[in-house]
Scaffold this active site. Structure first.
Site, PDB file in Angstrom:
ATOM      1  CG  ASP A  73      -1.953   1.071   1.272  1.00  0.00           C
ATOM      2  OD1 ASP A  73      -2.930   1.071   0.505  1.00  0.00           O
ATOM      3  OD2 ASP A  73      -1.744   1.980   2.114  1.00  0.00           O
ATOM      4  CG  HIS A 112      -5.694  -2.868  -0.446  1.00  0.00           C
ATOM      5  ND1 HIS A 112      -4.949  -2.326  -1.473  1.00  0.00           N
ATOM      6  CD2 HIS A 112      -5.278  -2.244   0.687  1.00  0.00           C
ATOM      7  CE1 HIS A 112      -4.130  -1.409  -0.991  1.00  0.00           C
ATOM      8  NE2 HIS A 112      -4.304  -1.340   0.317  1.00  0.00           N
TER       9      HIS A 112
END
Length: 326
Positions: free
Chosen positions: A105, A303
């Site tokens: 991320d 994610h």
């Protein structure tokens, strides 16, 4: 001051912003693990023992503003240049000359710029979930402001100091549970549901979060850990990363379009907006990551990739590390 428990060592080391808390396991070549938003060193709990067993010194940090690391008061103290220097300080404090840096991320972006700005320290780079996109184009906040039409993109929503904090901090645990679920393969909203990356005018992000079910990778105990960290620290340090995107764009003007030449790795989730929205960035890797060793997009994955699919990510990481020149 080092604290040992179940073969991992917690310690804090000096950094330009004060101190960085890290968790260390194993011996061998240094692999520095950098988390994203809203996470902590704990995001790498499945990787630390596997990397150690494979013969590496695995070190996961709390990024500046998170966990037990320092939280400078000034918003500008969370610019990319400062986070890169924190990573360099960790390598030096561990008496190492160089490291492999792996990020997820926001940590992936910090890892990429660590390799770009300090190639003498970071000899290779692994990126999870967020592709490398070279600096360029218009001012970032102007781009985000044009997204979503009548709705507001979450990065724009995060810009105003205190605004997102007012949504999150009264119920940190509940907000985190919803945010993690919204971006996880097994709990994310249906494709035709309102997109949780956007906010309705006058609304909040959590209006679109799933309620009542944790993703399979997140136990109640895991959620308790994350919630306790942010209940103690607040969210401002973490959110300040988003509030420096224009500053980074200015700071890094000399690196416009610059490729990262070191041996690199990318692993994304097929159901992750970071992967689908930035598909052009992945296609550009022959130019932007000329040292790319392998690129993987995991079917059915969201994610939180190294937590959703730890065995697969661990295999990809260890195979890639084994192929790197020592």
């Amino acid at each position: 001051m080092a604290q040992h428990s179940s073969e991992i060592t917690h310690r804090s080391v000096p950094s330009p912003g004060g101190r960085i808390h890290l968790v260390e396991r194993g011996t061998g070549p240094l692999v520095l693990l950098v988390h994203g938003f809203p996470e902590s060193w704990y995001s790498w709990r499945h990787q630390l023992p596997v990397l150690a067993a494979a013969g590496y010194r695995a070190v996961a940090i709390d990024v500046r503003g998170y966990g037990r690391s320092s939280k400078p008061a000034a918003a500008h103290a969370y610019r990319m240049l400062d986070l890169v220097e924190d990573n360099v300080a960790v390598v030096r404090a561990l008496s190492e000359e160089s490291a492999v840096v792996v990020g997820h991320d926001w940590g992936a972006t910090v890892a990429a710029y660590s390799a770009l700005l300090r190639p003498e320290v970071f000899r290779s780079v692994g990126l999870l979930s967020v592709p490398y996109t070279p600096r360029g184009g218009p001012r970032p906040t102007s781009v985000f402001a044009r997204m979503g039409g009548d709705e507001e993109f979450y990065v724009s929503y995060f810009q105003e100091p205190g605004r997102a904090e007012a949504e999150i901090e009264p119920d940190v645990r509940g907000w985190l549970a919803g945010f993690y679920a919204a971006l996880s393969a097994d709990t994310m909203p249906a494709a035709d549901a309102p997109d949780p990356h956007f906010v309705s005018r006058g609304g909040t992000l959590r209006d679109r979060f799933p309620v009542g079910r944790l993703p399979g990778w997140l136990s109640e105990r895991d959620l308790d850990f994350y919630a306790a960290e942010f209940e103690r620290t607040g969210l401002t340090g973490a959110l300040n990363r988003y509030r420096n995107m224009d500053r980074d764009w200015e700071d890094l003007a000399a690196f416009d379009g610059a490729p990262v030449p070191q041996p690199s790795l990318f692993v994304g989730g097929a159901l992750d907006a970071s992967t689908t929205w930035l598909a052009d960035a992945i296609r550009a890797y022959p130019d932007t990551l000329p040292g790319l060793v392998s690129s993987h997009v995991l079917d059915g994955c969201g994610h939180w990739i190294q937590q959703e699919r730890p065995a697969e990510v661990n295999r990809i990481l260890t195979d890639w590390l084994a192929a790197l020149p020592r």
